[in-house]
Scaffold this motif. Structure first.
Motif, PDB file in Angstrom:
ATOM      1  N   UNK A   1       0.428  -1.131   0.250  1.00  0.00           N
ATOM      2  CA  UNK A   1       0.135  -0.456   0.143  1.00  0.00           C
ATOM      3  C   UNK A   1       0.906   1.781   0.300  1.00  0.00           C
ATOM      4  N   UNK A   2       0.549   2.139  -1.128  1.00  0.00           N
ATOM      5  CA  UNK A   2       1.583   3.596  -0.712  1.00  0.00           C
ATOM      6  C   UNK A   2       0.932   4.144  -0.259  1.00  0.00           C
ATOM      7  N   UNK A   3       1.489   4.910   0.490  1.00  0.00           N
ATOM      8  CA  UNK A   3       0.715   5.762   2.493  1.00  0.00           C
ATOM      9  C   UNK A   3       1.620   7.168   2.220  1.00  0.00           C
TER      10      UNK A   3
ATOM     11  N   UNK B   1      -6.856  -0.114  -4.042  1.00  0.00           N
ATOM     12  CA  UNK B   1      -7.161  -0.436  -5.602  1.00  0.00           C
ATOM     13  C   UNK B   1      -5.762  -0.204  -5.474  1.00  0.00           C
ATOM     14  N   UNK B   2      -5.671  -0.805  -7.655  1.00  0.00           N
ATOM     15  CA  UNK B   2      -4.464  -0.854  -8.440  1.00  0.00           C
ATOM     16  C   UNK B   2      -4.161   0.999  -8.281  1.00  0.00           C
ATOM     17  N   UNK B   3      -2.435   1.131  -7.685  1.00  0.00           N
ATOM     18  CA  UNK B   3      -2.161   2.524  -8.351  1.00  0.00           C
ATOM     19  C   UNK B   3      -1.835   2.488  -9.250  1.00  0.00           C
ATOM     20  N   UNK B   4      -2.244   3.721  -9.697  1.00  0.00           N
ATOM     21  CA  UNK B   4      -2.498   4.055 -11.561  1.00  0.00           C
ATOM     22  C   UNK B   4      -0.474   4.257 -11.947  1.00  0.00           C
ATOM     23  N   UNK B   5       0.200   4.527 -11.133  1.00  0.00           N
ATOM     24  CA  UNK B   5       1.672   4.882 -11.779  1.00  0.00           C
ATOM     25  C   UNK B   5       2.495   3.878 -11.642  1.00  0.00           C
TER      26      UNK B   5
ATOM     27  N   UNK C   1      -0.706  -0.672  -4.576  1.00  0.00           N
ATOM     28  CA  UNK C   1      -2.030  -0.610  -4.483  1.00  0.00           C
ATOM     29  C   UNK C   1      -1.977   0.707  -3.530  1.00  0.00           C
ATOM     30  N   UNK C   2      -3.349   1.185  -4.188  1.00  0.00           N
ATOM     31  CA  UNK C   2      -3.245   2.844  -3.012  1.00  0.00           C
ATOM     32  C   UNK C   2      -4.648   2.370  -2.764  1.00  0.00           C
ATOM     33  N   UNK C   3      -5.037   3.080  -1.099  1.00  0.00           N
ATOM     34  CA  UNK C   3      -6.681   3.435  -0.224  1.00  0.00           C
ATOM     35  C   UNK C   3      -8.130   3.524  -1.637  1.00  0.00           C
TER      36      UNK C   3
END
Length: 429
Positions: free
Chosen positions: A132-134, A320-324, A329-331
């Motif tokens: 998770x990217x946060x 959900x999938x990180x668009x980058x 994934x991202x929140x």
């Protein structure tokens, strides 16, 4: 439009699992006190096995006073971080190659937050994906300084960045909870807990093979002990779609089965097994200084033990999938908002989706020999045990069936999870 389902890239991974089994150590301590006989020696010896505590800093800044003996009052929030460090683990993890994979503090590749409701009638266990990217806040360091905040980083770097406090501070921002208690666990804890209960039964809908962790299991009912149990909860390449999200659902299956095993009559009435469980847990935990009091452990256990298995909900943090980066994934905002609403209002959550990409519901739970293939439903629908917080209409080993509640918060269907009472099967990759 809701984003497409996440499929992580199948990159070579050297990650460890340190799941939530310690949660059970508290319950074990409580029963030890009640059983008598070996209780006095067991409690004393178990307390001696605790490792030195870690000073914990949380966003609230409040100090925590150990409660008197008796059930903890109000809601309880605990974070459990599984480190992937090989340092001090010995055996297969002592080679130069393994130590190069992860040493020192390691990464928190498994992080779970337990929220026990103020009325002690339901509990929510949130698995936060390692990928998770946060945002990572500024975290205190052991030398008295602090780390620099980051706008976006992988969640599993928080332990190596700023220790257990950094994991807690980041998780508090993600959940909206104040988390005064935390603990770390490494590889040995999974092995010790599975050994202590004589093995953890799991269902495999299909064979499971993962050469990365040395695992090869046939379909059917299996009882996992020791290093095999560790390999099972570590496996990513062998489960579901090969992603870390699939592995999370597999770990939830394992923990649900472990909870059912520990709360079974045979375990709870066996003082020797209880002592072994308590020693296994405390010997492999590093607790925060807010949690290292035996009184605190017992008080939390007394609060937890009234929650029926059907009201113990495991779920994956909405993502959900990180668009980058499709391997991250991202929140997911809708799910996050619903989850935070439930946690803030201290109400149960309703799971409306599946159990996750790594598992499927079993119909019924298999009771056949290890070579038999279980009957499983590939696309499960919400059941009273999984789709309602109370498990209305089903009775679990964890207690009587609670009445349904109208104040429960329904989570979006792409939030996966299961209750501890629900029988599920692992899907091999």
């Amino acid at each position: 439009m809701r984003p497409a389902p996440v499929r992580h890239g199948r990159l070579p991974v050297r990650r460890a699992r340190g799941p939530l089994a310690r949660l059970l150590a508290s319950t074990v301590a409580v029963v030890l006190l009640a059983v008598g006989g070996v209780a006095a020696y067991a409690v004393q010896d178990t307390v001696r096995s605790l490792k030195p505590a870690i000073h914990l800093v949380s966003a609230s800044g409040k100090s925590v006073t150990p409660p008197s003996v008796g059930a903890e009052t109000g809601a309880v929030n605990i974070l459990l971080a599984g480190t992937d460090t090989r340092t001090g683990q010995g055996g297969q993890f002592s080679s130069a190659q393994e130590l190069a994979g992860s040493s020192g503090a390691g990464n928190n590749d498994v992080t779970m937050v337990l929220h026990l409701s103020a009325d002690h009638q339901h509990a929510t266990v949130i698995s936060i994906p390692r990928d998770l990217m946060v945002p990572i806040p500024s975290c205190p360091t052991s030398g008295g300084g602090s780390t620099s905040p980051r706008d976006s980083a992988q969640f599993n770097t928080t332990l190596s960045t700023g220790g257990l406090s950094c994991v807690v501070l980041t998780a508090e921002a993600l959940t909206g909870l104040s988390i005064p208690y935390a603990a770390e666990i490494s590889f040995d804890g999974v092995v010790a807990m599975s050994n202590a209960v004589g093995g953890v039964p799991v269902c495999l809908a299909t064979p499971l093979t993962d050469p990365y962790v040395g695992l090869k299991l046939p379909a059917g009912q299996q009882t996992l002990v020791g290093s095999q149990a560790l390999a099972f909860v570590r496996s990513r390449h062998g489960v579901g779609d090969g992603s870390d999200l699939g592995r999370i659902s597999n770990q939830q299956l394992f923990l649900s089965s472990l909870l059912r095993t520990v709360t079974s009559a045979g375990v709870l009435t066996n003082p020797l097994t209880l002592y072994t469980l308590a020693k296994a847990a405390t010997s492999n935990l590093t607790l925060s200084d807010t949690l290292d009091s035996p009184t605190t452990l017992v008080s939390i256990a007394l609060a937890l033990k009234s929650v029926p298995l059907s009201a113990f909900v495991f779920l994956q943090y909405p993502s959900m999938t990180d668009p980058e980066n499709t391997n991250r994934v991202v929140p997911e905002p809708t799910g996050v908002d619903a989850l935070k609403q439930a946690l803030a209002s201290d109400t149960p959550v309703v799971l409306t989706g599946t159990t996750g990409s790594g598992t499927e519901s079993a119909t019924p739970a298999p009771t056949t020999s290890p070579s038999a293939t279980p009957s499983a439903t590939p696309t499960p629908t919400p059941t009273p045990g999984a789709g309602s917080p109370s498990g209305a209409g089903s009775t679990s080993a964890g207690g009587s069936t609670p009445a349904p509640t109208s104040s429960a918060v329904s989570l979006p269907s792409d939030v996966t999870g299961q209750t501890a009472a629900e029988q599920t099967c692992t899907k091999g990759n």
